[in-house]
Design a protein around this motif. Structure first.
Motif, PDB file in Angstrom:
ATOM      1  N   GLY A  31       0.801  -1.237   0.000  1.00 44.69           N
ATOM      2  CA  GLY A  31       0.000   0.000   0.000  1.00 44.69           C
ATOM      3  C   GLY A  31       0.825   1.274   0.000  1.00 44.69           C
ATOM      4  N   TYR A  32       2.124   1.174  -0.217  1.00 41.59           N
ATOM      5  CA  TYR A  32       2.972   2.379  -0.236  1.00 41.59           C
ATOM      6  C   TYR A  32       3.196   2.868  -1.661  1.00 41.59           C
ATOM      7  CZ  TYR A  32       3.998   0.992   4.547  1.00 41.59           C
ATOM      8  OH  TYR A  32       3.877   0.638   5.869  1.00 41.59           O
ATOM      9  N   ARG A  33       3.393   4.169  -1.763  1.00 39.58           N
ATOM     10  CA  ARG A  33       3.823   4.750  -3.040  1.00 39.58           C
ATOM     11  C   ARG A  33       5.331   4.903  -2.987  1.00 39.58           C
ATOM     12  NH1 ARG A  33      -1.065   9.182  -3.463  1.00 39.58           N
ATOM     13  NH2 ARG A  33      -2.586   7.635  -2.803  1.00 39.58           N
ATOM     14  N   CYS A  34       5.965   4.814  -4.117  1.00 37.34           N
ATOM     15  CA  CYS A  34       7.406   5.087  -4.158  1.00 37.34           C
ATOM     16  C   CYS A  34       7.684   6.257  -5.082  1.00 37.34           C
ATOM     17  CB  CYS A  34       8.187   3.860  -4.627  1.00 37.34           C
ATOM     18  SG  CYS A  34       8.267   2.594  -3.346  1.00 37.34           S
ATOM     19  N   HIS A  35       8.645   7.065  -4.666  1.00 35.17           N
ATOM     20  CA  HIS A  35       9.117   8.169  -5.504  1.00 35.17           C
ATOM     21  C   HIS A  35      10.601   7.916  -5.743  1.00 35.17           C
ATOM     22  CE1 HIS A  35       8.725  12.479  -6.882  1.00 35.17           C
ATOM     23  NE2 HIS A  35      10.032  12.289  -6.892  1.00 35.17           N
ATOM     24  N   ILE A  36      10.976   7.853  -7.013  1.00 34.41           N
ATOM     25  CA  ILE A  36      12.325   7.441  -7.383  1.00 34.41           C
ATOM     26  C   ILE A  36      13.162   8.667  -7.752  1.00 34.41           C
ATOM     27  CG2 ILE A  36      13.680   6.001  -8.976  1.00 34.41           C
ATOM     28  CD1 ILE A  36      11.579   4.428  -7.259  1.00 34.41           C
ATOM     29  N   LEU A  37      14.374   8.723  -7.231  1.00 29.63           N
ATOM     30  CA  LEU A  37      15.338   9.731  -7.688  1.00 29.63           C
ATOM     31  C   LEU A  37      16.379   9.027  -8.548  1.00 29.63           C
ATOM     32  CD1 LEU A  37      16.656  12.527  -7.740  1.00 29.63           C
ATOM     33  CD2 LEU A  37      17.817  11.922  -5.604  1.00 29.63           C
ATOM     34  N   SER A  38      16.446   9.424  -9.811  1.00 33.50           N
ATOM     35  CA  SER A  38      17.376   8.775 -10.737  1.00 33.50           C
ATOM     36  C   SER A  38      17.999   9.824 -11.641  1.00 33.50           C
ATOM     37  CB  SER A  38      16.599   7.741 -11.561  1.00 33.50           C
ATOM     38  OG  SER A  38      17.373   7.299 -12.639  1.00 33.50           O
ATOM     39  N   SER A  39      19.190   9.523 -12.141  1.00 29.60           N
ATOM     40  CA  SER A  39      19.847  10.489 -13.026  1.00 29.60           C
ATOM     41  C   SER A  39      19.372  10.344 -14.474  1.00 29.60           C
ATOM     42  CB  SER A  39      21.363  10.320 -12.945  1.00 29.60           C
ATOM     43  OG  SER A  39      21.692   9.001 -13.295  1.00 29.60           O
ATOM     44  N   GLU A  40      18.630   9.266 -14.755  1.00 30.52           N
ATOM     45  CA  GLU A  40      18.198   8.996 -16.135  1.00 30.52           C
ATOM     46  C   GLU A  40      16.675   8.920 -16.193  1.00 30.52           C
ATOM     47  OE1 GLU A  40      20.338   7.377 -18.711  1.00 30.52           O
ATOM     48  OE2 GLU A  40      22.093   8.080 -17.585  1.00 30.52           O
ATOM     49  N   PRO A  41      16.076   9.399 -17.274  1.00 33.40           N
ATOM     50  CA  PRO A  41      14.621   9.213 -17.424  1.00 33.40           C
ATOM     51  C   PRO A  41      14.294   7.747 -17.712  1.00 33.40           C
ATOM     52  CG  PRO A  41      15.530  10.305 -19.372  1.00 33.40           C
ATOM     53  CD  PRO A  41      16.674  10.147 -18.406  1.00 33.40           C
ATOM     54  N   ASP A  42      13.044   7.368 -17.446  1.00 32.70           N
ATOM     55  CA  ASP A  42      12.579   5.995 -17.720  1.00 32.70           C
ATOM     56  C   ASP A  42      13.456   4.935 -17.079  1.00 32.70           C
ATOM     57  OD1 ASP A  42      10.398   6.854 -19.122  1.00 32.70           O
ATOM     58  OD2 ASP A  42      11.386   6.722 -21.088  1.00 32.70           O
ATOM     59  N   SER A  43      13.922   5.194 -15.853  1.00 32.34           N
ATOM     60  CA  SER A  43      14.729   4.173 -15.167  1.00 32.34           C
ATOM     61  C   SER A  43      13.829   2.981 -14.836  1.00 32.34           C
ATOM     62  CB  SER A  43      15.340   4.754 -13.899  1.00 32.34           C
ATOM     63  OG  SER A  43      14.323   5.082 -12.979  1.00 32.34           O
ATOM     64  N   PRO A  44      14.421   1.775 -14.681  1.00 37.17           N
ATOM     65  CA  PRO A  44      13.618   0.596 -14.363  1.00 37.17           C
ATOM     66  C   PRO A  44      12.682   0.821 -13.171  1.00 37.17           C
ATOM     67  CG  PRO A  44      15.835  -0.078 -14.906  1.00 37.17           C
ATOM     68  CD  PRO A  44      15.843   1.435 -14.903  1.00 37.17           C
ATOM     69  N   ALA A  45      13.148   1.526 -12.139  1.00 42.28           N
ATOM     70  CA  ALA A  45      12.304   1.742 -10.953  1.00 42.28           C
ATOM     71  C   ALA A  45      11.204   2.766 -11.242  1.00 42.28           C
ATOM     72  CB  ALA A  45      13.163   2.195  -9.775  1.00 42.28           C
ATOM     73  N   ALA A  46      11.559   3.854 -11.930  1.00 41.61           N
ATOM     74  CA  ALA A  46      10.562   4.907 -12.192  1.00 41.61           C
ATOM     75  C   ALA A  46       9.404   4.362 -13.021  1.00 41.61           C
ATOM     76  CB  ALA A  46      11.225   6.080 -12.909  1.00 41.61           C
ATOM     77  N   LEU A  47       9.688   3.374 -13.876  1.00 44.20           N
ATOM     78  CA  LEU A  47       8.637   2.822 -14.741  1.00 44.20           C
ATOM     79  C   LEU A  47       7.528   2.125 -13.948  1.00 44.20           C
ATOM     80  CD1 LEU A  47      10.842   1.441 -17.680  1.00 44.20           C
ATOM     81  CD2 LEU A  47       9.244   3.361 -17.776  1.00 44.20           C
TER      82      LEU A  47
END
Ligand code: AMP
Length: 380
Positions: A31-47
């Motif tokens: 039930g948690y949301r995640c917010h990803i900090l990455s140096s690249e767009p469309d990172s595996p986690a951000a997707l």
């Protein structure tokens, strides 16, 4: 135990790789949301996450803005600076604590810490100059492995020294300095233990795993490790000692060598979920990623039990990714794709898990057969 984070809270994950992706998937189930900090767009986690920021890990304005958008922060990526994590820790809780990174990022601090808490390693020496390298090589003996003390992983920034005449030139070839010289371990096998520790000190550890590397990159893991009960107990105790010694909150892995005479030597600490624990997604009621989320969110940890034996095979580079259509068509193979579009050589593109009845891990030939299209890729 800190107060558990309520559902719909946001976990900030620094780093956008597959470890963040699989953590975000586990977090979503709780039930948690995640917010990803990455140096690249469309990172595996951000997707697969509710939110993301693309920015420079070293930019204080980016780190501050990211921290303010989340309720708690963790990291899946170790090349963020400890100072950056300190800055975020002044805004939101960071778990594990930034101090842990100061140890794991720096092989010299890591080895000193391990030896200081009574965890044995191969003999090692800090090397700041050619003369020190030559002296260290004489003291430790050859063969030995010369490594950068910082910013090395998957065998990058390391070289095996076999002969005395290779020593002098090797110092200049590696950077950044300082370097560390380690006696080469003639190991019978490599193993790892993954431990989860809550902020109240509760600890659970998954069964010891045996790991096969190719070109210094993890290729295959066998759970449980095919080692003696004594080696297994030693490895488990070592990993717990490391988690306790670091006052760790979250999931960490300790990579170890088992020597021919049954000694267990620690090689490395990874202060995050680890590739050698991916099998836990499919073979355990609560995976390493769920345990990590639980620890970071202040939820109770669950027993790290295994309902099946398992083999995990990484899909590395374009050659192995090319087998994906056969992999998804093979019954019994549990496929995991990381959503990366650029299959560079040596890059981890996904993995496959094959389960076996508990206690029924077969021999190498039967494992190869059970991996179907991946059978030719499992060799050493
Ligand atoms: P590391 O970057 O330290 O995790 O090393 C990657 C891999 O290189 C390990 O998993 C081992 O297979 C190998 N390796 C590293 N250090 C040593 C050592 N001192 N002796 C033998 N093999 C090593």
């Amino acid at each position: 135990m800190s107060i558990p984070l309520p559902p719909n809270s946001t976990i900030g994950i620094v780093g956008g790789g597959q470890l963040g992706r699989m953590s975000a998937l586990a977090a979503a189930r709780l039930g948690y949301r995640c917010h990803i900090l990455s140096s690249e767009p469309d990172s595996p986690a951000a997707l697969v996450a509710a939110g993301s920021t693309v920015g420079d890990y070293e930019d204080p304005a980016v780190l501050r803005a990211f921290a303010r958008q989340v309720d708690v922060i963790t990291f899946e990526f170790e090349n963020v600076s400890a100072e950056g994590l300190d800055l975020m820790a002044s805004i939101r809780p960071v778990r594990p604590a930034p101090a842990v990174l100061r140890i794991s990022q720096y092989r010299l601090a890591e080895k000193s810490f391990l030896n200081g808490i009574g965890v044995p390693t191969t003999p090692w020496a800090a090397v700041d100059s050619r003369a020190e390298l030559e002296a260290a090589a004489r003291r430790i003996g050859l063969p030995a492995v010369l490594k950068t003390a910082r910013l090395g992983y998957d065998g990058k920034g390391q070289v095996l020294l076999r002969e005395a005449d290779e020593v002098a030139a090797a110092f200049d070839d590696l950077s950044p300095k300082p370097l560390i010289l380690e006696a080469a371990v003639d190991f019978a096998c490599e193993i790892s233990v993954i431990v989860a520790r809550g902020s109240d000190g509760t600890m659970v550890a998954f069964d010891t795993v045996e790991n096969g590397h190719r070109n210094h990159i993890l290729n295959i893991s066998y759970a449980p490790a095919r080692v003696s009960a004594r080696v297994d107990a030693t490895a488990q105790a070592m990993a717990r000692r490391v988690a306790e010694g670091l006052d760790f909150v979250g999931v960490l892995a300790v990579e170890m060598f088992v020597t021919a005479d049954g000694k267990v030597l620690a090689n490395e600490i990874a202060p995050r979920p680890h590739n050698s624990g991916h099998w836990t997604i499919d073979a355990c009621p609560a995976s390493q990623f769920e345990m990590h989320v639980r620890a970071v969110a202040g939820l109770p940890l669950l027993p790290a039990v295994r309902h099946s034996d398992a083999v995990m095979k990484n899909l590395i580079g374009p050659e192995e990714l090319a087998l994906w259509p056969q992999v998804v068509a093979t019954p019994g193979l549990i496929p995991h794709h990381y959503g990366k579009t650029d299959a560079r050589p040596g890059r981890k593109m996904g993995h496959v898990t094959r389960l076996f009845p508990r206690g029924g891990l077969p021999g190498d030939l039967a494992i190869a057969a059970a991996l179907g299209p991946l059978a030719p890729t499992i060799g050493g």
